[in-house]
Design a protein around this motif. Structure first.
Motif, PDB file in Angstrom:
ATOM      1  N   LEU A 207       0.828  -1.210   0.000  1.00 23.58           N
ATOM      2  CA  LEU A 207       0.000   0.000   0.000  1.00 23.58           C
ATOM      3  C   LEU A 207       0.858   1.255   0.000  1.00 23.58           C
ATOM      4  O   LEU A 207       0.609   2.185  -0.777  1.00 23.58           O
ATOM      5  CB  LEU A 207      -0.937  -0.016   1.218  1.00 23.58           C
ATOM      6  N   ILE A 208       1.900   1.289   0.823  1.00 20.72           N
ATOM      7  CA  ILE A 208       2.806   2.450   0.867  1.00 20.72           C
ATOM      8  C   ILE A 208       3.506   2.624  -0.481  1.00 20.72           C
ATOM      9  O   ILE A 208       3.608   3.733  -1.003  1.00 20.72           O
ATOM     10  CB  ILE A 208       3.820   2.293   2.013  1.00 20.72           C
ATOM     11  N   GLY A 209       3.978   1.535  -1.063  1.00 21.19           N
ATOM     12  CA  GLY A 209       4.639   1.614  -2.368  1.00 21.19           C
ATOM     13  C   GLY A 209       3.708   2.131  -3.442  1.00 21.19           C
ATOM     14  O   GLY A 209       4.104   2.950  -4.287  1.00 21.19           O
ATOM     15  N   SER A 210       2.475   1.699  -3.432  1.00 23.73           N
ATOM     16  CA  SER A 210       1.489   2.164  -4.417  1.00 23.73           C
ATOM     17  C   SER A 210       1.229   3.664  -4.254  1.00 23.73           C
ATOM     18  O   SER A 210       1.124   4.395  -5.244  1.00 23.73           O
ATOM     19  CB  SER A 210       0.186   1.389  -4.273  1.00 23.73           C
ATOM     20  N   VAL A 211       1.126   4.122  -3.016  1.00 24.00           N
ATOM     21  CA  VAL A 211       0.911   5.550  -2.768  1.00 24.00           C
ATOM     22  C   VAL A 211       2.094   6.365  -3.284  1.00 24.00           C
ATOM     23  O   VAL A 211       1.915   7.414  -3.914  1.00 24.00           O
ATOM     24  CB  VAL A 211       0.656   5.806  -1.262  1.00 24.00           C
ATOM     25  N   VAL A 212       3.310   5.902  -3.058  1.00 24.04           N
ATOM     26  CA  VAL A 212       4.504   6.609  -3.538  1.00 24.04           C
ATOM     27  C   VAL A 212       4.488   6.706  -5.061  1.00 24.04           C
ATOM     28  O   VAL A 212       4.773   7.763  -5.634  1.00 24.04           O
ATOM     29  CB  VAL A 212       5.790   5.911  -3.033  1.00 24.04           C
ATOM     30  N   VAL A 213       4.136   5.622  -5.741  1.00 25.38           N
ATOM     31  CA  VAL A 213       4.091   5.637  -7.206  1.00 25.38           C
ATOM     32  C   VAL A 213       3.031   6.614  -7.700  1.00 25.38           C
ATOM     33  O   VAL A 213       3.284   7.419  -8.605  1.00 25.38           O
ATOM     34  CB  VAL A 213       3.834   4.210  -7.753  1.00 25.38           C
ATOM     35  N   VAL A 214       1.847   6.582  -7.121  1.00 24.19           N
ATOM     36  CA  VAL A 214       0.763   7.475  -7.547  1.00 24.19           C
ATOM     37  C   VAL A 214       1.140   8.937  -7.303  1.00 24.19           C
ATOM     38  O   VAL A 214       0.942   9.798  -8.169  1.00 24.19           O
ATOM     39  CB  VAL A 214      -0.560   7.107  -6.832  1.00 24.19           C
TER      40      VAL A 214
END
Length: 108
Positions: free
Chosen positions: A16-23
Motif C-alpha cells: 500500500l505504501i509503495g502504491s501511494v509513492v508511485v501514484v
C-alpha cells in the motif's frame, strides 16, 4: 499461525505504501509547473554546438586526415603523416582542445 498473519499484514502495508509513492510521483510529474527541473532537453538543446574559435592541430605539413569518428563526447581523428606514421588525435568538440595523441609507427 499468528506469525503468518503478522507477515501478511506487514507485506500488505508495504504494498500500500509503495502504491501511494508511485501514484504521488506520477501526479507530481504530470502537474509540475514546467520549471525545467528534471526535464530532458530537446534534441536541439542536447547537441547545440558551442563556438570555440579557430584551433590549429599540431601536425606536420602534408598530413592527411584519413578517418574521423566520435564517441563518448570526443572526436577521434586518424591522421596519416608524410613518413607513413599514423596518429589518432583525441579532440574535445566543445573546446577544440587536443586531449591526447596516439602514435602508430610506420611499418619497417
Amino acid at each position: 499461525m499468528n506469525a503468518l498473519k503478522a507477515i501478511v499484514i506487514i507485506m500488505g502495508v508495504l504494498i500500500l505504501i509503495g502504491s501511494v509513492v508511485v501514484v504521488v510521483t506520477i501526479f507530481n510529474r504530470l502537474t509540475s509547473g514546467g520549471d525545467g527541473e528534471g526535464e530532458t532537453p530537446t534534441a536541439a538543446e542536447a547537441v547545440a554546438p558551442r563556438a570555440f574559435g579557430t584551433r590549429d592541430l599540431d601536425l606536420p605539413a602534408g598530413t592527411r586526415i584519413i578517418d574521423l569518428d566520435e564517441g563518448g563526447g570526443r572526436l577521434y581523428l586518424q591522421a596519416l603523416l608524410p613518413g607513413g606514421e599514423k596518429r589518432i588525435l583525441v579532440v574535445d568538440p566543445d573546446s577544440g582542445e587536443t586531449l591526447g595523441t596516439l602514435r602508430i609507427p610506420a611499418p619497417p
